[in-house]
Design a protein around this motif. Sequence first.
Motif, mmCIF file in Angstrom:
data_model
loop_
_atom_site.group_PDB
_atom_site.id
_atom_site.type_symbol
_atom_site.label_atom_id
_atom_site.label_comp_id
_atom_site.label_asym_id
_atom_site.label_seq_id
_atom_site.Cartn_x
_atom_site.Cartn_y
_atom_site.Cartn_z
ATOM 1 N N LEU A 156 0.846 -1.202 0.000
ATOM 2 C CA LEU A 156 0.000 0.000 0.000
ATOM 3 C C LEU A 156 0.878 1.247 0.000
ATOM 4 C CD1 LEU A 156 -2.881 1.229 0.275
ATOM 5 C CD2 LEU A 156 -2.604 1.032 2.766
ATOM 6 N N TRP A 157 0.544 2.196 -0.887
ATOM 7 C CA TRP A 157 1.325 3.417 -1.041
ATOM 8 C C TRP A 157 0.422 4.650 -1.011
ATOM 9 C CZ3 TRP A 157 6.682 2.982 -1.745
ATOM 10 C CH2 TRP A 157 7.156 1.697 -2.044
ATOM 11 N N ILE A 158 0.908 5.717 -0.369
ATOM 12 C CA ILE A 158 0.232 7.016 -0.379
ATOM 13 C C ILE A 158 0.953 7.938 -1.357
ATOM 14 C CG2 ILE A 158 -0.333 9.087 0.962
ATOM 15 C CD1 ILE A 158 -0.482 7.413 3.436
ATOM 16 N N VAL A 159 0.191 8.673 -2.150
ATOM 17 C CA VAL A 159 0.774 9.673 -3.039
ATOM 18 C C VAL A 159 1.079 10.927 -2.220
ATOM 19 C CG1 VAL A 159 0.389 11.151 -5.042
ATOM 20 C CG2 VAL A 159 -0.427 8.782 -5.064
ATOM 21 N N GLU A 160 2.373 11.245 -2.102
ATOM 22 C CA GLU A 160 2.788 12.423 -1.332
ATOM 23 C C GLU A 160 2.740 13.694 -2.164
ATOM 24 O OE1 GLU A 160 5.684 11.513 2.212
ATOM 25 O OE2 GLU A 160 6.680 10.992 0.323
ATOM 26 N N SER A 161 3.095 13.607 -3.440
ATOM 27 C CA SER A 161 3.058 14.794 -4.289
ATOM 28 C C SER A 161 2.977 14.386 -5.747
ATOM 29 C CB SER A 161 4.285 15.682 -4.067
ATOM 30 O OG SER A 161 5.461 15.048 -4.540
ATOM 31 N N VAL A 162 2.358 15.241 -6.543
ATOM 32 C CA VAL A 162 2.296 15.080 -7.996
ATOM 33 C C VAL A 162 2.664 16.429 -8.608
ATOM 34 C CG1 VAL A 162 0.886 14.523 -10.010
ATOM 35 C CG2 VAL A 162 0.473 13.338 -7.838
ATOM 36 N N LYS A 163 3.698 16.437 -9.458
ATOM 37 C CA LYS A 163 4.136 17.668 -10.103
ATOM 38 C C LYS A 163 4.088 17.502 -11.617
ATOM 39 C CE LYS A 163 7.075 19.381 -6.366
ATOM 40 N NZ LYS A 163 8.429 19.839 -5.980
ATOM 41 N N SER A 164 3.383 18.436 -12.259
ATOM 42 C CA SER A 164 3.309 18.476 -13.711
ATOM 43 C C SER A 164 4.011 19.747 -14.166
ATOM 44 C CB SER A 164 1.849 18.478 -14.177
ATOM 45 O OG SER A 164 1.771 18.602 -15.586
ATOM 46 N N GLY A 165 5.194 19.594 -14.735
ATOM 47 C CA GLY A 165 5.998 20.768 -15.054
ATOM 48 C C GLY A 165 6.354 21.508 -13.786
ATOM 49 N N GLU A 166 5.985 22.787 -13.719
ATOM 50 C CA GLU A 166 6.250 23.603 -12.534
ATOM 51 C C GLU A 166 5.069 23.634 -11.572
ATOM 52 O OE1 GLU A 166 9.199 24.971 -11.894
ATOM 53 O OE2 GLU A 166 9.934 24.025 -13.738
ATOM 54 N N HIS A 167 3.998 22.931 -11.908
ATOM 55 C CA HIS A 167 2.780 23.013 -11.119
ATOM 56 C C HIS A 167 2.611 21.762 -10.251
ATOM 57 C CE1 HIS A 167 1.550 26.490 -13.461
ATOM 58 N NE2 HIS A 167 1.846 25.813 -14.554
ATOM 59 N N GLU A 168 2.179 21.983 -9.002
ATOM 60 C CA GLU A 168 1.862 20.871 -8.120
ATOM 61 C C GLU A 168 0.375 20.580 -8.197
ATOM 62 O OE1 GLU A 168 2.392 19.415 -3.495
ATOM 63 O OE2 GLU A 168 3.808 20.802 -4.418
ATOM 64 N N VAL A 169 0.027 19.339 -8.482
ATOM 65 C CA VAL A 169 -1.380 18.945 -8.678
ATOM 66 C C VAL A 169 -1.691 17.719 -7.811
ATOM 67 C CG1 VAL A 169 -1.645 19.943 -10.980
ATOM 68 C CG2 VAL A 169 -0.660 17.655 -10.743
ATOM 69 N N THR A 170 -1.243 17.761 -6.577
ATOM 70 C CA THR A 170 -1.382 16.610 -5.687
ATOM 71 C C THR A 170 -2.833 16.413 -5.257
ATOM 72 O OG1 THR A 170 0.834 17.084 -4.853
ATOM 73 C CG2 THR A 170 -0.511 15.519 -3.598
ATOM 74 N N PRO A 171 -3.424 15.246 -5.502
ATOM 75 C CA PRO A 171 -4.780 14.987 -5.019
ATOM 76 C C PRO A 171 -4.774 14.710 -3.527
ATOM 77 C CG PRO A 171 -3.917 13.055 -6.123
ATOM 78 C CD PRO A 171 -2.878 14.130 -6.286
ATOM 79 N N ASN A 172 -5.912 14.903 -2.894
ATOM 80 C CA ASN A 172 -6.030 14.707 -1.458
ATOM 81 C C ASN A 172 -6.140 13.223 -1.112
ATOM 82 O OD1 ASN A 172 -8.564 15.256 1.035
ATOM 83 N ND2 ASN A 172 -6.379 15.381 1.318
ATOM 84 N N ALA A 173 -5.181 12.735 -0.314
ATOM 85 C CA ALA A 173 -5.225 11.380 0.254
ATOM 86 C C ALA A 173 -5.356 10.285 -0.799
ATOM 87 C CB ALA A 173 -6.362 11.270 1.268
ATOM 88 N N ARG A 174 -4.631 10.428 -1.900
ATOM 89 C CA ARG A 174 -4.662 9.401 -2.949
ATOM 90 C C ARG A 174 -3.752 8.235 -2.547
ATOM 91 N NH1 ARG A 174 -5.941 8.975 -8.476
ATOM 92 N NH2 ARG A 174 -5.909 6.743 -8.904
ATOM 93 N N TRP A 175 -4.192 7.029 -2.783
ATOM 94 C CA TRP A 175 -3.419 5.838 -2.458
ATOM 95 C C TRP A 175 -3.565 4.794 -3.554
ATOM 96 C CZ3 TRP A 175 -6.395 1.479 -2.334
ATOM 97 C CH2 TRP A 175 -7.766 1.641 -2.082
ATOM 98 N N MET A 176 -2.587 3.873 -3.568
ATOM 99 C CA MET A 176 -2.626 2.747 -4.494
ATOM 100 C C MET A 176 -2.120 1.504 -3.774
ATOM 101 S SD MET A 176 -1.592 4.184 -8.223
ATOM 102 C CE MET A 176 -2.488 2.788 -8.905
#
Length: 229
Positions: A26-46
């Motif tokens: 089980l993994w939590i998404v801590e951050s998502v960066k697209s280019g210079e923009h941060e687009v991290t979803p809230n509490a996303r996991w896989m």
Amino acid sequence: MKNSILLLLLSLLFVNCKTENTIEGLWIVESVKSGEHEVTPNARWMKFNNDFTQTSGNGWFQHSVGTWNLNKDTNELSMINTNGIKDTNEPFVITIDGEKMTWNRTEDGQPLTVSLKRTDKLPTTYGDQVLGLWKLNNSTGKGNFFENNNGVLFLKWDRRFSIRSSLGRFSGVYNVHGHKSEIELIPYGKDLKRSFWKVDFKENQIDLTLLNSDSTVTRSFVRIHEFPN
């Protein structure tokens, strides 16, 4: 005897190292960066299972299911969501370093980087945190269902809400923003307008600030576990 203990310790070390450097778990998404923009979803996991199935969601809500495949020669990760939209991008190139994992690829001409952390429990979204029964404790500004610091707000798991106050009883549906701590209340009734609130979380307390207003309107609630008489 000493040799047996040494072999046991080495085998445990090998198992731990193998566990830490595998994608399974089980993994939590801590951050998502697209280019210079941060687009991290809230509490996303896989979650990646050893039978090459995978599930994912946000907070307590699982919304995707499918399969995964990791090319160990190229470290390319491919995923299929059998209840979702086909991913037409190239696979992610991943690196695993103990409890951390990083995915990289290009989407829409921009470099995309996803940082994940291994965990043993599901995270909570803003929507998970506001679930339950809340009693009005303090307020400023007029309108919006409450007055005189009197009333209760019940936010249900099925995204419906009900309000009891000195102004009457109201019900409707609500939405929680996927990236920000904001909630939208959409009441039933053609004469009632939807409202958008910023949510500040404290232990067993939420503070709401009305966003679609020219004046300051706030509502503070404390958690309760039964409806007042």
